[in-house]
Design a protein around this motif. Structure first.
Motif, PDB file in Angstrom:
ATOM      1  N   LYS A  93       0.366   6.435   5.806  1.00 59.07           N
ATOM      2  CA  LYS A  93      -0.585   6.023   4.788  1.00 59.07           C
ATOM      3  C   LYS A  93      -1.824   6.898   4.895  1.00 59.07           C
ATOM      4  CE  LYS A  93       0.796   1.143   4.884  1.00 59.07           C
ATOM      5  NZ  LYS A  93       0.367  -0.244   5.238  1.00 59.07           N
ATOM      6  N   LEU A  94      -2.544   7.010   3.801  1.00 58.43           N
ATOM      7  CA  LEU A  94      -3.821   7.706   3.821  1.00 58.43           C
ATOM      8  C   LEU A  94      -4.912   6.712   4.204  1.00 58.43           C
ATOM      9  CD1 LEU A  94      -3.597   9.854   0.562  1.00 58.43           C
ATOM     10  CD2 LEU A  94      -2.819  10.421   2.866  1.00 58.43           C
ATOM     11  N   ASN A  95      -5.830   7.149   5.045  1.00 61.00           N
ATOM     12  CA  ASN A  95      -6.873   6.263   5.540  1.00 61.00           C
ATOM     13  C   ASN A  95      -8.208   6.991   5.562  1.00 61.00           C
ATOM     14  OD1 ASN A  95      -8.300   5.320   8.442  1.00 61.00           O
ATOM     15  ND2 ASN A  95      -7.656   3.679   7.090  1.00 61.00           N
ATOM     16  N   ARG A  96      -9.266   6.231   5.265  1.00 62.87           N
ATOM     17  CA  ARG A  96     -10.613   6.795   5.303  1.00 62.87           C
ATOM     18  C   ARG A  96     -11.215   6.529   6.679  1.00 62.87           C
ATOM     19  NH1 ARG A  96     -13.370   7.845   0.758  1.00 62.87           N
ATOM     20  NH2 ARG A  96     -11.971   6.431  -0.347  1.00 62.87           N
ATOM     21  N   ASN A  97     -11.456   7.571   7.440  1.00 63.24           N
ATOM     22  CA  ASN A  97     -12.043   7.429   8.767  1.00 63.24           C
ATOM     23  C   ASN A  97     -13.551   7.611   8.671  1.00 63.24           C
ATOM     24  OD1 ASN A  97     -12.052   7.193  11.631  1.00 63.24           O
ATOM     25  ND2 ASN A  97     -12.295   9.409  11.786  1.00 63.24           N
ATOM     26  N   ALA A 113       0.845  -1.194   0.000  1.00 61.60           N
ATOM     27  CA  ALA A 113       0.000   0.000   0.000  1.00 61.60           C
ATOM     28  C   ALA A 113       0.880   1.244   0.000  1.00 61.60           C
ATOM     29  CB  ALA A 113      -0.909  -0.007   1.220  1.00 61.60           C
ATOM     30  N   PRO A 114       0.484   2.293  -0.697  1.00 60.96           N
ATOM     31  CA  PRO A 114       1.302   3.506  -0.778  1.00 60.96           C
ATOM     32  C   PRO A 114       1.622   4.072   0.601  1.00 60.96           C
ATOM     33  CG  PRO A 114      -0.455   3.576  -2.399  1.00 60.96           C
ATOM     34  CD  PRO A 114      -0.723   2.384  -1.543  1.00 60.96           C
ATOM     35  N   LEU A 115       2.876   4.473   0.744  1.00 62.93           N
ATOM     36  CA  LEU A 115       3.375   5.049   1.991  1.00 62.93           C
ATOM     37  C   LEU A 115       4.138   6.307   1.638  1.00 62.93           C
ATOM     38  CD1 LEU A 115       3.752   4.468   5.113  1.00 62.93           C
ATOM     39  CD2 LEU A 115       5.981   3.526   4.479  1.00 62.93           C
ATOM     40  N   MET A 174      -2.382   7.433   8.803  1.00 64.27           N
ATOM     41  CA  MET A 174      -1.941   6.319   9.636  1.00 64.27           C
ATOM     42  C   MET A 174      -0.423   6.391   9.706  1.00 64.27           C
ATOM     43  SD  MET A 174      -4.824   4.580  10.233  1.00 64.27           S
ATOM     44  CE  MET A 174      -4.432   2.862  10.518  1.00 64.27           C
ATOM     45  N   ILE A 175       0.099   6.801  10.865  1.00 62.42           N
ATOM     46  CA  ILE A 175       1.535   6.988  11.007  1.00 62.42           C
ATOM     47  C   ILE A 175       2.216   5.625  11.164  1.00 62.42           C
ATOM     48  CG2 ILE A 175       3.369   8.110  12.315  1.00 62.42           C
ATOM     49  CD1 ILE A 175       1.490  10.068  10.941  1.00 62.42           C
TER      50      ILE A 175
END
Length: 603
Positions: free
Chosen positions: A578-582, A518-520, A593-594
């Motif tokens: 990472k990008l995350n959908r909350n 997953a992209p980081l 997401m660190i």
């Protein structure tokens, strides 16, 4: 028992280095010419160095990219033997490994035989070894149990194991049983097991199948699909007999959990993508009860849900106890039955986490002497360790120290050790073990696996000899390169790119997994707010300033319980995230997401 040198302070981790992923510039340019955005092309080119194939099958996964099972060597012979057993009413043994790949393979074979081919349950025998008591693959105890069945099977179909088990297969053959091996693990140098009736394995040198990276469950699915066609051709089944497509939900889970490549494999990406579509219909009790357990925000499932939620729960049962609860969970016909079995899996997973944490800390301390000698691979023996958690602990060592790791514990057989290993980019672990075996055959009598993971068995008295052999083998592959934990990132994002639109843009490249992570991203942020959260205060909730905007972030396991953050309000952090959908009460927002953070502010 090993102990860390008194003169060497315990080293429980090394400071990771942030580094940009090497980018295949030719692929980067080609991807943009073919319509991908700059960001999508960047992600693709950072994961598929040297890839010369078509891009479309990777970014638009489809089952039409699957090769025909006839291209698998021995698949026709295997399918015809399975069809013969169906026609003649033989008892059939289904012998699989105990991990997620093995369990999902088992489900595919059993459901196909029973529901599509009409073999009654009374003629099917599930044979799954106990990890601690039986060991890996077609073990001798499992063979003896098979031979004691009455009435016993005349055919045994394996999945996710068997390629390295010639002596035990020979024992079954001597007793009059035919063994059809379906597997994906690397074959021994002498080739397929000579006593097997058929060996279906895409890694065979004489196999024409175009993708050797498919998981064991996919090999089983292809073989059973061909058996269906054989039965139709023989007039035993109607041509309207349903295909095995619905079982791709199980294949998706096994593929993701077994850490096979999701990079340049159009087949793996296709089955995971299609399987997730099936899973998210929530038509099977196992998926519905897992969604209930994880909560409404977990739906729809993605590859990370399979890798980090479902996979560990199924693996935990086989790691700590007998794996049949996992099989019963996957096969459950109703939600109540599935929920009861899931409760067992969940309790085992909690126990596994506690055992893992204790073993990982001990293993990190024991690694100190080897780190001081700068060995190319860690070989750690835990005298009182649990064999079921070896692989997870090895993964923790890889993360902490940036080098391949093998973790060993005493085996059930007196005087023997069993172990699991995990590797790093640049080292093919199965090949390294083969080289170690060549250097010291008696120090490594049994091993198997693939590029990223492997299992071993050896005499306790030969441990030091094995260490020297694997150090030489790993050193030859790695060529003296510097080893350290490295966090590879996809570069930076602008403040405007910190948005749900960017997350949607990246999601079009899914599924993500091994060799297609997953992209980081990385970036510098100002700490505008922070507070510990979680039952033990080990997680951090943050508000981070970036340009003229502020974004919320969560950093799981940032602290040990009771620890105070090493930074505060107004400090600057360099983060990998990472990008995350909350999702909260029907609303969606972006959350970071660190994965790693270090202070840029002076002490």
């Amino acid at each position: 028992m090993e102990s860390a040198s008194l003169s060497t302070p315990p080293v429980t981790s090394l400071k990771p280095r942030l580094a940009p992923r090497p980018r295949d510039e030719a692929l980067y340019a080609r991807a943009q010419r073919e319509g991908l955005s700059e960001l999508q092309a960047r992600v693709l080119a950072g994961r598929l160095a040297g890839y010369q194939g078509e891009i479309a099958p990777l970014v638009s996964p489809s089952l039409r990219h699957l090769a025909h099972p006839e291209r698998l060597k021995d698949a026709r012979r295997a399918a015809e033997r399975i069809a013969q057993a169906v026609v003649e009413g033989e008892h059939i043994g289904i012998l699989t490994d105990y991990d997620v790949d093995g369990i999902t393979s088992h489900v595919v074979i059993r459901r196909t035989l029973n529901e599509l081919f009409g073999v009654p349950e009374s003629r099917l025998h599930s044979l799954i070894g106990h990890r601690i008591n039986d060991g890996y693959g077609i073990s001798l105890p499992l063979v003896e149990r098979t031979l004691q069945l009455s009435p016993g099977p005349r055919l045994v179909i394996t999945a996710d194991c068997g390629s390295s088990d010639e002596p035990r297969i020979a024992r079954l053959k001597e007793a009059g049983l035919d063994v059809v091996v379906t597997d994906h693990h690397a074959l021994p140098q002498e080739g397929p097991p000579a006593s097997a009736y058929a060996t279906v394995n895409p890694t065979r040198d004489d196999c024409d199948y175009p993708d050797p990276t498919i998981a064991g469950c996919m090999v089983a699915w292809l073989t059973m699909s061909l058996a269906r066609q054989v039965l139709i051709d023989w007039g035993v089944l109607s041509s309207s007999t349903p295909k095995l497509s619905p079982w791709l939900s199980y294949v998706a889970l096994g593929t993701v959990a077994d850490c096979v490549s999701l990079g340049g494999s159009a087949a793996n990406r296709a089955v995971v993508n299609h399987g997730l579509t099936l899973i998210n219909r929530m038509e099977a009790a196992c998926w519905r009860t897992m969604a209930t357990r994880l909560g409404p925000d977990s739906v729809p499932f993605d590859a990370e849900t399979l890798a980090f939620q479902m996979g560990p729960r199924i693996n935990a049962r086989s790691r700590l106890d007998d794996p049949y609860a996992a099989l019963h969970f996957m096969l459950a016909a109703d939600d109540g039955t599935a929920a009861r079995h899931l409760e067992v899996l969940d309790q085992d997973n909690q126990s596994r986490k506690a055992i893992e944490a204790e073993m990982a800390e001990e293993a990190k301390v024991l690694a100190a002497d080897q780190l001081a000698d700068d060995v190319p691979a860690l070989v750690i023996f835990l005298e009182t360790g649990h064999a079921g958690v070896q692989g997870i602990v090895a993964s923790r060592l890889v993360q902490a120290f940036g080098r391949p790791a093998l973790v060993l514990t005493p085996a059930a057989t007196a005087g023997m050790l069993t172990g699991s290993g995990r590797s790093i980019e640049g080292l093919h672990l199965r090949d390294a073990l083969q080289r170690a075996h060549d250097l010291a055959p008696e120090a490594l009598p049994r091993f198997g696996g693939h590029r990223g993971a492997a299992g071993i068995g050896l005499p306790r008295e030969r441990l030091d000899e094995f260490r020297r052999a694997i150090w030489q083998a790993a050193g030859e592959q790695l060529g003296g390169r510097e080893l350290y934990p490295c966090v590879l990132t996809d570069g930076t994002l602008t403040p405007e790119q910190l948005s749900l639109a960017t997350l949607d843009e990246l999601a079009r490249l899914a599924p993500f997994g091994r060799e297609f992570e997953a992209p980081l991203f990385e970036g510098d942020f100002l700490v505008e707010a922070l507070r510990p959260v979680g039952a033990d205060g080990s997680h951090l909730m943050l508000e981070l300033g970036h340009g003229h905007s502020t974004v919320r972030a969560i950093w799981f396991r940032a602290l040990t319980p009771g620890e105070v953050p090493a930074f505060g309000l107004g400090d600057r952090l360099r983060c990998a995230f990472k990008l995350n959908r909350n999702r909260w009460k029907g609303r969606e927002s972006l959350q970071l997401m660190i994965e790693h953070a270090e202070s840029l502010s002076p002490a």
